[in-house]
Design a protein around this motif. Structure first.
Motif, PDB file in Angstrom:
ATOM      1  N   ALA A 123      28.526  39.429 -23.333  1.00 18.06           N
ATOM      2  CA  ALA A 123      28.359  40.455 -24.368  1.00 18.06           C
ATOM      3  C   ALA A 123      29.639  41.262 -24.550  1.00 18.06           C
ATOM      4  N   PRO A 170      21.054  48.557 -29.907  1.00 17.89           N
ATOM      5  CA  PRO A 170      22.309  49.109 -30.423  1.00 17.89           C
ATOM      6  C   PRO A 170      22.569  50.547 -30.000  1.00 17.89           C
ATOM      7  N   GLU A 214      18.771  38.576 -32.691  1.00 18.52           N
ATOM      8  CA  GLU A 214      19.708  39.656 -33.024  1.00 18.52           C
ATOM      9  C   GLU A 214      19.036  40.682 -33.934  1.00 18.52           C
ATOM     10  N   ARG A 234      25.273  35.919 -31.980  1.00 23.30           N
ATOM     11  CA  ARG A 234      25.522  36.467 -30.638  1.00 23.30           C
ATOM     12  C   ARG A 234      24.880  35.595 -29.556  1.00 23.30           C
ATOM     13  N   PHE A 255      19.956  45.863 -24.380  1.00 25.02           N
ATOM     14  CA  PHE A 255      20.976  45.481 -25.352  1.00 25.02           C
ATOM     15  C   PHE A 255      20.709  46.067 -26.741  1.00 25.02           C
ATOM     16  N   LEU A 300      27.708  46.112 -29.543  1.00 28.12           N
ATOM     17  CA  LEU A 300      26.264  46.068 -29.742  1.00 28.12           C
ATOM     18  C   LEU A 300      25.815  46.903 -30.929  1.00 28.12           C
ATOM     19  N   ARG A 307      16.864  42.658 -31.764  1.00 28.43           N
ATOM     20  CA  ARG A 307      17.682  43.543 -30.923  1.00 28.43           C
ATOM     21  C   ARG A 307      18.091  44.786 -31.706  1.00 28.43           C
TER      22      ARG A 307
END
Length: 197
Positions: free
Chosen positions: A68, A54, A10, A81, A52, A74, A13
């Motif tokens: 998701a 943000p 995460e 997650r 994915f 996101l 991400r």
């Protein structure tokens, strides 16, 4: 360690190394003709946006798109997650920090995927264990957080993580290096201490 793995994925991400991944340069003299009829000219640099990230909108054709949709947006940092996605039947071995594919291209994919990603994962997990076991840490001396300008938030105000920044003249996307993180060593009784001091 499944939740730590999810936290790392995460974090990656939310702050990919670059705005785009899997960078390539077109070397074919006549360029590459896509199925849509478009031609990418010779010597053009291309990269792919993490689906994915943000700041992107994932295509609904991705396998984990339905999961998701049931989770926080996101744009929100949600550390569990991917551990929640791994709880689904048949998904236990998926959604891992080191896994590459259409849904996670931070380490590249295929023959050119980063060969050191398992070492990086083990090293980051060891660092996380040390941080959690040894320190109290926060975005403010007493855990109250900070505004973007650096002044302390008032009691009851929502805690926000500092916004990431794009380095000028590059595609590098990174946590704000000017944001202060405070650590207090539980064993030594030292702190609060700003890392920038």
């Amino acid at each position: 360690m499944r939740k730590v793995d999810s936290l790392l994925l995460e974090s990656q991400r939310m702050n990919p190394v670059s705005l785009t991944s899997i960078h390539r340069r077109i070397v074919a003299r006549n360029g590459i003709r896509l199925s849509t009829g478009h031609v990418i000219p010779h010597d053009t640099s291309i990269g792919f946006l993490h689906p994915f990230a943000p700041f992107s909108t994932p295509p609904p054709t991705l396998a984990s798109f339905p999961a998701a949709q049931k989770q926080p947006p996101l744009t929100d940092f949600y550390p569990f997650r991917f551990s929640e996605q791994r709880d689904a039947p048949g998904e236990e071995g998926l959604h891992q920090f080191t896994q590459t594919g259409r849904e996670n291209i931070n380490f590249g994919h295929g023959p050119d995927a980063c060969p050191g990603r398992w070492f990086a994962s083990a090293e980051l997990k060891a660092i996380m264990v040390e941080l959690i076991m040894r320190y109290d840490f926060a975005l403010g001396p007493n855990g109250e957080g900070e505004t973007q300008s650096g002044s302390l938030l008032t009691s009851g105000a929502p805690l926000k993580r500092p916004q990431s920044i794009v380095m000028p003249g590059s595609l590098q996307y990174m946590p704000n290096p000017g944001a202060a993180v405070y650590f207090k060593d539980r064993k030594q009784g030292v702190g609060p201490r700003n890392l920038h001091q």
